[in-house]
Design an enzyme around this catalytic site. Structure first.
Site, PDB file in Angstrom:
ATOM      1  N   HIS A 162       0.773  -1.234   0.000  1.00  8.21           N
ATOM      2  CA  HIS A 162       0.000   0.000   0.000  1.00  8.21           C
ATOM      3  C   HIS A 162       0.809   1.293   0.000  1.00  8.21           C
ATOM      4  CE1 HIS A 162      -3.748   2.010   0.049  1.00  8.21           C
ATOM      5  NE2 HIS A 162      -4.411   1.192   0.816  1.00  8.21           N
ATOM      6  N   THR A 180      -5.209  10.037   0.053  1.00  7.11           N
ATOM      7  CA  THR A 180      -6.559   9.802   0.592  1.00  7.11           C
ATOM      8  C   THR A 180      -6.819  10.813   1.706  1.00  7.11           C
ATOM      9  OG1 THR A 180      -5.699   8.211   2.205  1.00  7.11           O
ATOM     10  CG2 THR A 180      -6.560   7.312   0.124  1.00  7.11           C
TER      11      THR A 180
END
Length: 648
Positions: free
Chosen positions: A362, A489
């Site tokens: 990630h 994000t």
């Protein structure tokens, strides 16, 4: 992982190489990175807005006395050290206009984390089966997906991949004529041209890390490594490592029939599984793994590790079929570490029955890039597959083309692998995965009733936790900020005073409320959640801003401000309910591990007429019961929206 935008796959022509196999997915009229230069910058919110939003998120979690203390600390921070840090952050951001204020701190957050990336960071997304059942044969699907993945890579690198654009009015912007005009607008202003027709190009700066990339363990902070010159694929089967070139000297893709032949050769190799499978090391604590990796390098494994690190991606071929959706989740989220390399940018996992999925590291990127890759690979491999189940593999000498990697292990490495395996087995033993499908309604009915489908799903999670544990706790929902240059994000905080009031009415006070009052409470939640979602997507959340100010204070060697030492701050960032959503024609389901030991990891999707939930948990929480409570909450919410009276 929560790329809410579902972007259209591009039409276009295929390119053909001299070898005759299609080399590209399509040739976009607009160059791939055409909008990148002119993307708007991620805004730094005003400090007073951040503090207001922070306090709004704290309100449902604290009693009156706790809230008063947190409010005092927040306002003192806003007027004092917080103001200074904010001004420094803005000044720093103005000097770094090529990127976003979150880029450095966010990479550091991931790469400095020392806990294993397995379960703590790597999520999975599984593909839907090929609609033509005979194409789900393992060799056929592995060949087709590998070819489509290489096509994607080549299309992207050639600048032919359709740019990622969120179309609010596709009739105007997703058209040949618009594309033909916009391609001639200079890239320094092209974003504005798209914006004029209500189209929002998204950041694509992460895409290059999809291929030939690996996270390398180092003491204190890992590194991301990419070698775009490497031409080989890494294949894992039964814990053994194989590599073969998939690109030739001229940069053309190997013929699909040759890729098929090499994969067939690997699938029929009956070498025993290694006694000490190296893959387990990638599931270890990062410092432990860094020291063991140094030992591996010192022990004569440099060339073999280089092959692993630089490979285009890792194709993991499992020797068993998938029994059910829970088994599917376990296989894709962790599987057998002997047959995974969790450090690769992604593992494409294909089970014996052709069930496929992706487990991705990630730190390099978020769900938007991976989801686009999955959508394109699924579409290409199912609509225009490179081979059919009847195709014959090429008559090539795979024993010469395919190299099996051998690793030289000393006693310390063998002991390290054994210990990593014990830890892995114990962790997996403690992990529970459970799921439900709520079949009594979905997006269509909710939109009819003018409420946000995402808000309803999040309300159900709040209601369920209250029913199960009589508490409102810190909740995290991921939201993409890819509409901005180098956006990552932002956090939506779904637990609010509105969801708390509504949940308490449903769980504890049904007799006191009419159906109409309950409907109004749901609508209030929906409106507020819609506002939070919009703010987060526009870079106007509070989490990343506060995170960056804290990072800056520590980087400057300052004492950690009192604001950050508040227990309430720590509690808000101990995300007991961590959630992420995705909806895509390519993806069957997605999931991830809990982010705290007493938490739930909730992957969910709201489809037209059903809602699916995939929940992970450790022994501190009962995931099965949580899902039953979610089901009951959804049932109650839908009945109330339909105007039915519900009993407690």
């Amino acid at each position: 992982m929560a790329a809410r935008q579902l972007l259209r796959a591009a039409p276009g022509r295929r390119g053909y190489s001299g070898a005759g196999a299609a080399e590209f997915l399509h040739r976009s009229i607009v160059p791939t990175m055409h909008y990148q230069k002119s993307l708007p910058r991620l805004p730094i919110p005003k400090l007073e807005d951040t503090i207001t939003r922070y306090l709004n998120a704290q309100k449902p979690l604290l009693n009156a006395d706790q809230f008063r203390k947190t409010e005092e600390l927040a306002h003192a921070f806003e007027k004092g050290i917080g103001r200074e840090l904010h001004e420094q952050l803005v000044a720093q951001d103005n000097q770094n206009k090529h990127t976003s204020y979150i880029t450095g701190p966010w990479f550091d957050m991931y790469l400095k984390a020392r806990e294993p990336i397995l379960l703590n960071f790597n999520p999975f997304m599984s593909f839907n089966p090929d609609p033509k059942s005979e194409y789900n044969d393992q060799l056929t699907r592995a060949t087709n997906m590998t070819v489509s993945a290489i096509r994607f890579m080549k299309t992207f690198r050639a600048g032919y991949l359709e740019p990622e654009v969120f179309h609010l009015n596709p009739e105007k912007s997703d058209t040949e004529i618009f594309k033909k005009i916009i391609r001639f607008v200079p890239s320094s202003i092209s974003w504005f041209g798209a914006y004029m027709v209500n189209a929002y190009p998204l950041d694509m700066s992460q895409y290059f890390r999809l291929f030939n990339s690996t996270r390398i363990p180092k003491l204190n902070k890992d590194e991301l490594y990419t070698d775009e010159k490497a031409k080989h694929l890494l294949v894992l089967r039964n814990g053994n490592f194989y590599v073969f070139d998939v690109i030739d000297r001229d940069g053309n893709m190997l013929k699909p029939s040759e890729i098929q032949a090499h994969l067939k050769y690997i699938l029929s190799d009956n070498s025993p599984a290694p006694a000490f499978p190296l893959g387990y090391l990638t599931s270890e604590n990062r410092d432990t793994w860094a020291l063991l990796r140094k030992n591996l390098l010192d022990n004569g494994n440099e060339e073999a590790l280089q092959k692993v690190d630089s490979a285009m991606f890792c194709l993991s071929l499992d020797d068993f079929p998938i029994k059910d959706l829970v088994h599917l989740s376990h296989t894709m989220l962790h599987g057998d570490a002997a047959n995974r390399w969790y450090d690769k940018s992604f593992n494409l996992i294909i089970a014996k029955d052709g069930t496929a999925g992706i487990n991705f590291e990630h730190s390099w990127g978020d769900g938007v890039a991976v989801l686009r890759f999955q959508n394109e690979v699924f579409k290409d491999s199912t609509k225009t597959p490179a081979i059919s189940p009847q195709s014959q593999p090429a008559a090539v000498d795979s024993s010469r083309a395919v190299q099996k990697l051998d690793f030289k292990l000393n006693d310390a490495l063998k002991a390290g692998i054994t210990k990593a395996k014990q830890k892995f087995d114990a962790t997996i033993e403690s992990l529970s995965l459970n799921m439900i499908q709520f079949q009594e309604g979905g997006k269509e009915l909710l939109k009819q009733k003018k409420v946000s489908p995402d808000a309803v799903a999040q309300l159900a999670f709040q209601m369920a936790f209250l029913r199960q544990y009589d508490q409102t706790v810190a909740t995290y929902e991921s939201c993409s900020t890819a509409a901005f240059k180098h956006g990552r994000t932002e956090t939506i905080r779904p637990a609010s005073v509105h969801t708390k009031k509504c949940s308490e009415a449903f769980v504890k006070g049904l007799s006191k409320h009419s159906t109409e009052e309950l409907q109004n409470l749901i609508v209030e939640c929906s409106k507020y959640h819609g506002r939070l979602t919009k703010e987060a997507a526009m870079g106007q959340g509070f989490d990343r801003h506060l995170f960056s100010l804290r990072y800056l204070a520590l980087a400057k060697g300052l004492a950690l401000p009192d604001f950050y030492q508040d227990q309430a701050y720590a509690r808000l960032n101990h995300n007991i309910i961590s959630t992420s959503t995705l909806v895509s024609p390519a993806v069957q389901l997605g999931g991830f591990g809990p982010v705290v030991s007493d938490g739930f990891g909730v992957g969910y999707q709201v489809q037209d007429d059903w809602i699916g939930c995939n929940v992970s948990s450790y022994p501190a929480r009962n995931g099965k019961e949580f899902l039953q409570c979610i089901y009951k909450s959804l049932e109650d919410i839908f009945n109330v929206l339909k105007g039915k009276k519900i009993g407690s």
